[in-house]
Write an enzyme that holds these catalytic residues in place. Structure first.
Site, short mmCIF file in Angstrom:
data_model
loop_
_atom_site.label_atom_id
_atom_site.label_comp_id
_atom_site.label_asym_id
_atom_site.label_seq_id
_atom_site.Cartn_x
_atom_site.Cartn_y
_atom_site.Cartn_z
N ASP A 58 19.89 21.59 25.36
CA ASP A 58 19.95 22.86 25.98
C ASP A 58 18.92 22.78 27.09
O ASP A 58 19.36 23.01 28.44
CB ASP A 58 19.51 24.02 25.33
CG ASP A 58 19.58 25.32 25.88
OD1 ASP A 58 20.57 25.69 26.60
OD2 ASP A 58 18.63 25.81 25.68
N ASP B 175 10.03 14.34 26.05
CA ASP B 175 8.97 14.58 27.36
C ASP B 175 9.27 13.42 28.34
O ASP B 175 9.37 13.76 29.59
CB ASP B 175 7.44 14.76 26.81
CG ASP B 175 7.09 13.55 25.74
OD1 ASP B 175 8.00 12.64 25.47
OD2 ASP B 175 6.01 13.39 25.51
N TYR C 229 18.18 25.69 16.27
CA TYR C 229 19.05 27.03 16.37
C TYR C 229 19.50 27.52 15.16
O TYR C 229 20.02 28.76 15.05
CB TYR C 229 20.26 26.52 17.23
CG TYR C 229 20.15 26.44 18.76
CD1 TYR C 229 19.02 25.79 19.34
CD2 TYR C 229 21.01 27.40 19.61
CE1 TYR C 229 18.97 25.92 20.73
CE2 TYR C 229 20.66 27.29 20.98
CZ TYR C 229 19.75 26.43 21.51
OH TYR C 229 19.49 26.44 22.73
N ASP D 142 19.73 21.92 31.50
CA ASP D 142 19.41 22.63 32.49
C ASP D 142 18.72 22.09 33.58
O ASP D 142 19.07 22.32 35.06
CB ASP D 142 18.66 23.93 32.19
CG ASP D 142 19.39 25.05 31.77
OD1 ASP D 142 20.56 25.01 31.43
OD2 ASP D 142 18.96 26.19 31.95
N LYS E 155 12.08 13.28 19.36
CA LYS E 155 10.61 13.21 19.35
C LYS E 155 10.13 12.95 18.14
O LYS E 155 9.38 13.40 17.30
CB LYS E 155 10.24 14.85 19.64
CG LYS E 155 8.66 15.24 19.76
CD LYS E 155 8.30 14.56 21.17
CE LYS E 155 6.69 14.80 21.35
NZ LYS E 155 5.98 14.51 22.56
C1 IPM Z 1 23.73 27.23 26.92
C2 IPM Z 1 23.21 28.57 26.48
C3 IPM Z 1 23.10 29.12 25.10
C4 IPM Z 1 22.39 27.98 24.31
C5 IPM Z 1 22.34 30.43 24.95
C6 IPM Z 1 23.15 31.35 25.86
C7 IPM Z 1 22.57 30.70 23.50
O1 IPM Z 1 21.83 28.51 27.00
O2 IPM Z 1 25.01 27.09 26.36
O3 IPM Z 1 23.24 26.35 27.07
O4 IPM Z 1 21.20 28.16 24.02
O5 IPM Z 1 23.06 27.08 23.64
MG MG Z 2 21.37 26.53 27.88
#
Ligand code: IPM
Ligand code: MG
Length: 358
Positions: free
Chosen positions: A247, A223, A143, A251, A191
């Site tokens: 990240d 993975d 990032y 999710d 990884k």
């Molecule tokens: C999160 C989001 C952010 C990230 C984006 C919006 C930059 O996806 O907080 O998980 O990737 O960190």
């Molecule tokens: Mg995110």
């Protein structure tokens, strides 16, 4: 009366609708226990670009540094996704504020409320009892690594995944001390079979691990971890990982909790912390009044607990959410086929139900 300054950054899309939930819950706690919470508001993201031309105005950063805690909503707008060439982008605001405040540790609890067992796409018998605490490194890795950009002829683009040992050490300490207080098991995800930064990660995690001899360390490749999270979520307790892997995996892990709309997070480090849902701005439902406010409400619970040291009050907020779910109230993202229509609520009505249980 104890006074706390809380900065609200609603951001974009559903940010304002859901942050209303967090704010009202905080107001209720202040009223109930006689705290003086002083709220201020600031712009960040697409809305800030529209108004002042930058995603993180100086004024917002200034206010952030001077507050005791920040409750943040969401960021992003489809306009930028459709046009990757745009140079000024909403997400830059969030990345910059994380960096400026030194928020290297993003804590994401994956907790499945019992009444949501049916809401997940994963089988209930696999899910029951899952409870994972993610430590996602937040101010390093790909990032932020330099160089990043395009070659002069525009034919090549590059990002750099980079870690310094000190960045790994400080997040590892946080994860190990949490593991020490929980089940004494830590999964570190990398990884290392491919990436040099992951080999440094693994080496450093092992070093820090020596200071926590009771905690068992397991290293897993990212993975495989992605697969195991869905196959057997109960095998995990504390997970430590770098920025991008964290990240993506969180999710994925939100499905363990039933919906992205359920997951709260705390970004902490050197200065004021940011408390934020893990979900995005959800432009497809923004303004419709149907977004799930529970991630923001649970973020407010983390804010009370971690930023203000009001553990019992944070717990009360979480219990009010639990009770609301037990009563059968759902937003559309966590409803299942058995949920009667009358129990499916919009954002505002859901906030009211939680407040009634608080
Ligand atoms: C999160 C989001 C952010 C990230 C984006 C919006 C930059 O996806 O907080 O998980 O990737 O960190
Ligand atoms: Mg995110």
């Amino acid at each position: 009366m104890k006074k706390y300054n809380i900065l609200l950054i609603a951001g974009d899309g559903i940010g304002a609708e859901v942050t209303e939930g967090g704010r009202r819950v905080l107001e209720r706690i202040a009223q109930k226990y006689n705290y003086d919470f002083v709220f201020d508001e600031a712009l960040m993201g697409h809305c800030a670009i529209e108004k002042v031309g930058v995603p993180l105005p100086d004024e917002t950063l200034e206010k952030a540094k001077n507050s005791d805690a920040i409750l943040f909503g969401a960021i992003g707008h489809p306009m930028y996704d459709q046009n990757p060439a745009l140079k000024v982008r909403p997400e830059q605001g969030l990345l910059k504020i994380r960096k400026e405040l030194g928020l290297y540790s993003n804590i994401r609890p994956i907790r499945l409320f019992d009444s949501l067992l049916q809401a997940s796409s994963i089988k209930p018998e696999i899910l029951q009892g899952a409870d994972i605490l993610f430590f996602r490194e937040l101010t390093g890795g790909i990032y932020f690594g330099k160089p990043s950009g395009r070659s002069d002829d525009g034919e090549t683009a590059f990002d750099t995944m980079m870690y310094a040992k000190y960045e790994i050490r400080r997040i590892a300490h946080q994860a190990f001390s949490a593991a020490q207080k929980r089940k004494k098991i830590l999964h570190s995800i990398d990884k290392a079979n491919v990436l040099a930064s992951s080999r440094l990660w693994r080496e450093t995690v092992n070093e820090i691990g020596k200071e926590y001899p009771e905690v068992q360390i397991h290293h897993i490749f990212v993975d495989a971890a992605a697969m195991l999270l869905i196959k057997n979520p109960r095998m995990f307790d504390v997970i430590l990982t770098e920025n991008l892997f964290g990240d993506i995996l969180t999710d994925e892990a939100s499905q363990i909790a039933g919906s992205m709309g359920m997951l709260a997070s705390a970004s902490v480090g050197d200065k004021t912390g940011i408390y934020e849902p893990i979900h995005g701005s959800a432009p497809d439902i923004a303004g419709k009044g149907i977004a799930n406010p529970l991630a923001s409400i649970l973020s407010a619970a983390l804010l009370l607990d971690i930023a203000l040291g009001l553990k019992m009050e944070g717990q009360e907020v979480t219990e009010a959410v639990e009770k609301t779910l037990e009563q059968g109230w759902r937003t559309v993202d966590i409803a299942d086929l058995q949920t009667p229509k009358e129990q499916i609520l919009g954002t505002k009505a859901m906030i009211d139900k939680v407040l009634a249980n608080l």
